[in-house]
Design an enzyme around this catalytic site. Structure first.
Site, PDB file in Angstrom:
ATOM      1  N   GLY A  45       0.842  -1.189   0.000  1.00  0.00           N
ATOM      2  CA  GLY A  45       0.000   0.000   0.000  1.00  0.00           C
ATOM      3  C   GLY A  45       0.876   1.237   0.000  1.00  0.00           C
ATOM      4  N   GLN A  50       3.188   9.980   0.733  1.00  0.00           N
ATOM      5  CA  GLN A  50       4.450   9.246   0.874  1.00  0.00           C
ATOM      6  C   GLN A  50       5.378   9.462  -0.318  1.00  0.00           C
ATOM      7  OE1 GLN A  50       2.418   5.326   2.056  1.00  0.00           O
ATOM      8  NE2 GLN A  50       4.346   5.251   3.159  1.00  0.00           N
ATOM      9  N   CYS A  95       6.009   0.095   7.493  1.00  0.00           N
ATOM     10  CA  CYS A  95       5.635   1.228   6.650  1.00  0.00           C
ATOM     11  C   CYS A  95       6.845   1.641   5.820  1.00  0.00           C
ATOM     12  CB  CYS A  95       5.198   2.391   7.545  1.00  0.00           C
ATOM     13  SG  CYS A  95       4.744   3.866   6.613  1.00  0.00           S
ATOM     14  N   LEU A  96       6.623   1.877   4.531  1.00  0.00           N
ATOM     15  CA  LEU A  96       7.740   2.256   3.661  1.00  0.00           C
ATOM     16  C   LEU A  96       8.344   3.593   4.082  1.00  0.00           C
ATOM     17  CD1 LEU A  96       6.289   1.173   0.180  1.00  0.00           C
ATOM     18  CD2 LEU A  96       7.910  -0.071   1.634  1.00  0.00           C
ATOM     19  N   HIS A 137      -4.439   1.576   7.313  1.00  0.00           N
ATOM     20  CA  HIS A 137      -3.081   2.134   7.415  1.00  0.00           C
ATOM     21  C   HIS A 137      -2.904   3.297   6.425  1.00  0.00           C
ATOM     22  CE1 HIS A 137       1.465   1.507   7.859  1.00  0.00           C
ATOM     23  NE2 HIS A 137       1.382   2.299   6.794  1.00  0.00           N
ATOM     24  N   GLU A 138      -3.376   3.097   5.191  1.00  0.00           N
ATOM     25  CA  GLU A 138      -3.161   4.120   4.153  1.00  0.00           C
ATOM     26  C   GLU A 138      -4.062   5.345   4.346  1.00  0.00           C
ATOM     27  OE1 GLU A 138      -0.530   3.843   2.513  1.00  0.00           O
ATOM     28  OE2 GLU A 138      -0.203   1.736   2.983  1.00  0.00           O
ATOM     29  N   HIS A 141      -2.504   7.617   6.698  1.00  0.00           N
ATOM     30  CA  HIS A 141      -1.469   8.478   6.100  1.00  0.00           C
ATOM     31  C   HIS A 141      -2.080   9.775   5.569  1.00  0.00           C
ATOM     32  CE1 HIS A 141       2.342   6.439   6.236  1.00  0.00           C
ATOM     33  NE2 HIS A 141       1.870   5.322   5.707  1.00  0.00           N
TER      34      HIS A 141
HETATM   35 ZN    ZN Z   1       2.728   3.505   5.775  1.00  0.00          ZN
END
Ligand code: ZN
Length: 189
Positions: A45, A50, A95-96, A137-138, A141
């Site tokens: 995701g 991001q 998380c990236l 999660h997304e 963000h």
């Molecule tokens: Zn993340």
């Protein structure tokens, strides 16, 4: 095109996303680039902030990791969680934008999400399991919230020094291009 991923604690990750009222070429190529960027980083995701973009937009592809069912890759504009189950579930998240940190997060096991697709058709989906997890999660963000802000205060205290280190930009291990307020690596290794 693979875009660099913005890391903690870049201010762009705290900015609430702006609604996407119409779809133009910029939005379409951003969606393509977000899919490519996510896959290159082995993510499931990715939210637009991001990659430094202000739009309320996320991409999700869990097709490689889910068992059984096949959820097609999804690009969601203006996603909104309109209902969540009382039943909660534990799952270890990463998380990236927060490399090197994984934590068990408790979230609703199922959610109902409304969003627009790239043709601005409106959808409502009921998600459970991994898809529900990634969508929560997304969408977090897009509100400027990190997954580790949903763990217990005790666990967060234990995480403090790791987060400080990441904030200073020391010892970042990323296999993908990134942007950090203090250290930049915008090309692949
Ligand atoms: Zn993340």
């Amino acid at each position: 095109m693979i875009l660099p991923i913005y890391l903690y604690n870049h201010p762009v990750l705290r900015r609430p996303a702006q609604p996407v009222p119409s779809v133009n070429d910029e939005i379409i190529s951003l969606a393509e680039n977000m899919f490519e960027t996510m896959r290159n980083a082995n993510g499931i995701g990715l939210a637009a902030n991001q990659v430094g973009q202000p739009h309320a937009m996320i991409v999700v592809d869990i097709s490689d990791v889910e068992d059984g069912e096949r959820t097609p890759p999804l690009c969601l504009l203006n996603p909104r969680i309109i209902a969540a189950s009382d039943a909660m579930e534990e799952y270890e998240e990463g998380c990236l934008s927060v490399p090197g940190i994984r934590e068990i997060v408790v979230r609703p096991a199922a959610v109902t999400v409304e969003y627009d697709d790239l043709e601005l058709h409106h959808h409502r989906i009921e998600a459970e399991g991994l898809l529900a997890r990634v969508l929560q999660h997304e969408t977090d963000h897009l509100s400027g919230v990190y997954f580790f802000e949903r763990i217990s205060p005790m666990r967060r205290t234990l995480l403090k020094s790791k987060l400080k280190k990441l904030e200073r930009g020391s010892g970042i291990e990323c296999s993908y291009p990134f942007v950090h307020p203090l250290v930049q690596k915008i090309t692949a290794p």
